[in-house]
Design an enzyme around this catalytic site. Structure first.
Site, short mmCIF file in Angstrom:
data_model
loop_
_atom_site.label_atom_id
_atom_site.label_comp_id
_atom_site.label_asym_id
_atom_site.label_seq_id
_atom_site.Cartn_x
_atom_site.Cartn_y
_atom_site.Cartn_z
N SER A 161 0.82 -1.21 0.00
CA SER A 161 0.00 0.00 0.00
C SER A 161 0.85 1.26 0.00
O SER A 161 1.94 1.28 0.60
CB SER A 161 -0.86 -0.02 1.26
OG SER A 161 -1.48 1.22 1.44
N LYS A 168 1.48 -4.02 6.48
CA LYS A 168 2.01 -3.93 5.12
C LYS A 168 3.53 -3.70 5.14
O LYS A 168 4.27 -4.28 4.36
CB LYS A 168 1.30 -2.81 4.34
CG LYS A 168 -0.19 -3.10 4.10
CD LYS A 168 -0.39 -4.37 3.28
CE LYS A 168 -1.83 -4.80 3.16
NZ LYS A 168 -2.01 -6.13 2.56
N TYR A 189 -2.89 -1.73 10.75
CA TYR A 189 -3.06 -2.18 9.36
C TYR A 189 -1.86 -1.78 8.51
O TYR A 189 -1.25 -2.61 7.83
CB TYR A 189 -4.34 -1.59 8.75
CG TYR A 189 -4.31 -1.67 7.25
CD1 TYR A 189 -4.55 -2.87 6.61
CD2 TYR A 189 -3.95 -0.56 6.48
CE1 TYR A 189 -4.46 -2.96 5.23
CE2 TYR A 189 -3.86 -0.65 5.10
CZ TYR A 189 -4.11 -1.83 4.48
OH TYR A 189 -4.00 -1.93 3.12
C1 WQD Z 1 -9.89 9.24 0.33
C2 WQD Z 1 -10.06 10.72 0.61
C3 WQD Z 1 -10.50 11.22 2.91
C4 WQD Z 1 -14.37 9.26 3.15
C5 WQD Z 1 -7.34 4.19 1.66
C6 WQD Z 1 -7.20 3.02 2.58
C7 WQD Z 1 -5.78 2.81 2.90
C8 WQD Z 1 -4.96 2.66 1.65
C9 WQD Z 1 -5.21 3.74 0.69
C10 WQD Z 1 -4.75 0.33 1.18
C11 WQD Z 1 -9.38 11.17 1.90
C12 WQD Z 1 -11.68 11.59 2.05
C13 WQD Z 1 -13.17 9.74 2.70
C14 WQD Z 1 -15.44 10.17 3.46
C15 WQD Z 1 -13.98 12.00 2.83
N1 WQD Z 1 -5.28 1.44 1.00
N2 WQD Z 1 -12.97 11.10 2.54
N3 WQD Z 1 -15.19 11.50 3.29
O1 WQD Z 1 -7.70 7.47 3.27
O2 WQD Z 1 -6.58 7.48 1.03
O3 WQD Z 1 -6.92 5.36 2.33
O4 WQD Z 1 -6.61 3.94 0.50
O5 WQD Z 1 -3.81 0.07 1.84
O6 WQD Z 1 -5.68 1.69 3.66
O7 WQD Z 1 -7.98 3.25 3.71
O8 WQD Z 1 -8.84 6.49 1.19
O9 WQD Z 1 -11.15 6.42 0.38
O10 WQD Z 1 -10.74 6.50 2.86
O11 WQD Z 1 -10.26 8.52 1.49
O12 WQD Z 1 -13.84 13.21 2.69
O13 WQD Z 1 -16.53 9.80 3.89
O14 WQD Z 1 -11.45 10.99 0.81
O15 WQD Z 1 -10.30 12.16 3.92
O16 WQD Z 1 -8.87 12.43 1.66
P1 WQD Z 1 -7.47 6.81 1.99
P2 WQD Z 1 -10.32 6.91 1.50
#
Ligand code: WQD
Length: 337
Positions: free
Chosen positions: A125, A154, A150
């Site tokens: 990741s 990784k 988590y």
């Molecule tokens: C994306 C953006 C939030 C939800 C995920 C996985 C992580 C890794 C990478 C695997 C952020 C914003 C989100 C909401 C929002 N994958 N958001 N409102 O945080 O980049 O991480 O992908 O390893 O483990 O969790 O992805 O989709 O949660 O968020 O504003 O209700 O959307 O703050 O900027 P993230 P995400």
């Protein structure tokens, strides 16, 4: 015909990768414990490709069962997706995460060592980079201390694989995924979030579908062009294809590969507000959202420099953010029926 074991092959990324493997002529055997997916994904894969993959419901935490599988199956390579993946949940259940994500990895590597199985691909990741100092993020960016158990699984996972490659002569590639989204164009497989989605895109599509009242945008005071956080969203089919490219690299290697890692992203950063706008265009529906405070543990911006992956794997994303959002929306519409 090479026989490839796909662990977690009924999950979101796993199922799309199984389809691409079958399309490329690989013989696929899936292990999944069904803890975070449904068995009908197997039939849906079969409908897409016309080939039913061999399936074993096995809990990879049970060493005896892992050994029995390898005693009774001949395998040419492993793509290891099976893992717990909820960042927030991992903070409250670190031991479950370490047991599942690290335990199963060790058992698989032990079987590879014992039976001289080469070729291992690991789901890593972009979270290993934390908030990188330079953007876009290259593979040379330093690994930052993990923000969650988590994320730590990784990082530790990559270390275990690297050390095992060195000690036992295994060959492995870790793919560091950025943010996978979308669904298969057949609309037969996609993401199946259980409960309230934590990730942006499933929350967006569920809001547009009326399942959630409104989207909370986590923070608009980041130092980015519109104040919302930047991520690199990659279509899951493009991501699945990166695994085929990595597998071919391992299988066709002339020299020992040892351990390599590649960024798998689109190379483009998008803010949350840009995603919302693109989604509204793709779906033709306005999205209800409000700005709230930042979410703990979120980084400001992360997007990939994919130069090395493009060159070494001969792989490049083909699909746009708009296409990925359209696919995610079509998939959502099908879930309502
Ligand atoms: C994306 C953006 C939030 C939800 C995920 C996985 C992580 C890794 C990478 C695997 C952020 C914003 C989100 C909401 C929002 N994958 N958001 N409102 O945080 O980049 O991480 O992908 O390893 O483990 O969790 O992805 O989709 O949660 O968020 O504003 O209700 O959307 O703050 O900027 P993230 P995400």
């Amino acid at each position: 015909m090479k026989r490839i074991l796909v662990t977690g092959g009924l999950g979101f990324i796993g199922s799309h990768t199984v389809v691409e493997l079958q399309n490329e002529g690989f013989d696929v055997v899936i292990i999944d414990d069904l803890s975070n997916t449904r068995i009908n994904v197997l039939d849906n894969i079969t409908e897409i490709t016309g080939i039913k993959p061999d399936f074993h419901q096995i809990d990879l935490k049970i060493k005896k069962e892992v050994k029995h599988f390898f005693d009774t199956n001949t395998i040419d390579g492993i793509i290891h997706f099976a893992a717990y993946k909820a960042v927030g949940e991992s903070v409250g259940k670190p031991l479950d995460y370490y047991e599942n994500n690290i335990g199963s990895l060790i058992y698989l590597l032990q079987e590879m060592r014992n039976r001289n199985i080469d070729n291992f691909i690991f789901s890593s990741s972009c979270t290993v980079y934390g908030q990188a100092d330079e953007l876009p993020i290259t593979e040379n960016a330093p690994i930052k201390k993990a923000e969650s158990p988590y994320g730590n699984t990784k990082q530790i996972g990559e270390e275990i694989i690297q050390e095992s490659c060195k000690a036992y002569g295994l060959n492995a590639i870790a793919l560091r995924y950025f943010n996978p989204i979308g669904a298969h164009e057949s609309v037969k497989i996609g993401e199946l979030p259980l409960g309230v989605p934590q990730n942006l895109i499933p929350f967006v599509t569920q809001t547009a579908a009326g399942i959630r009242k409104e989207l909370s945008v986590f923070g608009n005071d980041y130092p980015t062009k519109d104040g919302t956080a930047v991520r690199d969203y990659i279509h899951v089919v493009d991501l699945a294809k990166a695994h085929i490219a990595a597998l071919k690299r391992l299988i066709n290697k002339k020299n020992k590969i040892n351990f390599e890692f590649f960024n798998v992203g689109s190379g483009t950063g998008s803010t949350v507000l840009e995603v919302i706008k693109a989604f509204e265009k793709a779906s033709g529906k306005p999205l209800k959202y409000k700005i709230v405070g930042r979410r703990e543990g979120d980084v400001t911006a992360a997007y990939a420099d994919t130069t090395i992956a493009n060159k070494e794997l001969g792989w490049k994303t083909k699909k746009t953010l708009d296409e990925a959002l359209e696919a995610a929306w079509k998939w959502q519409l099908k879930q309502e029926k």
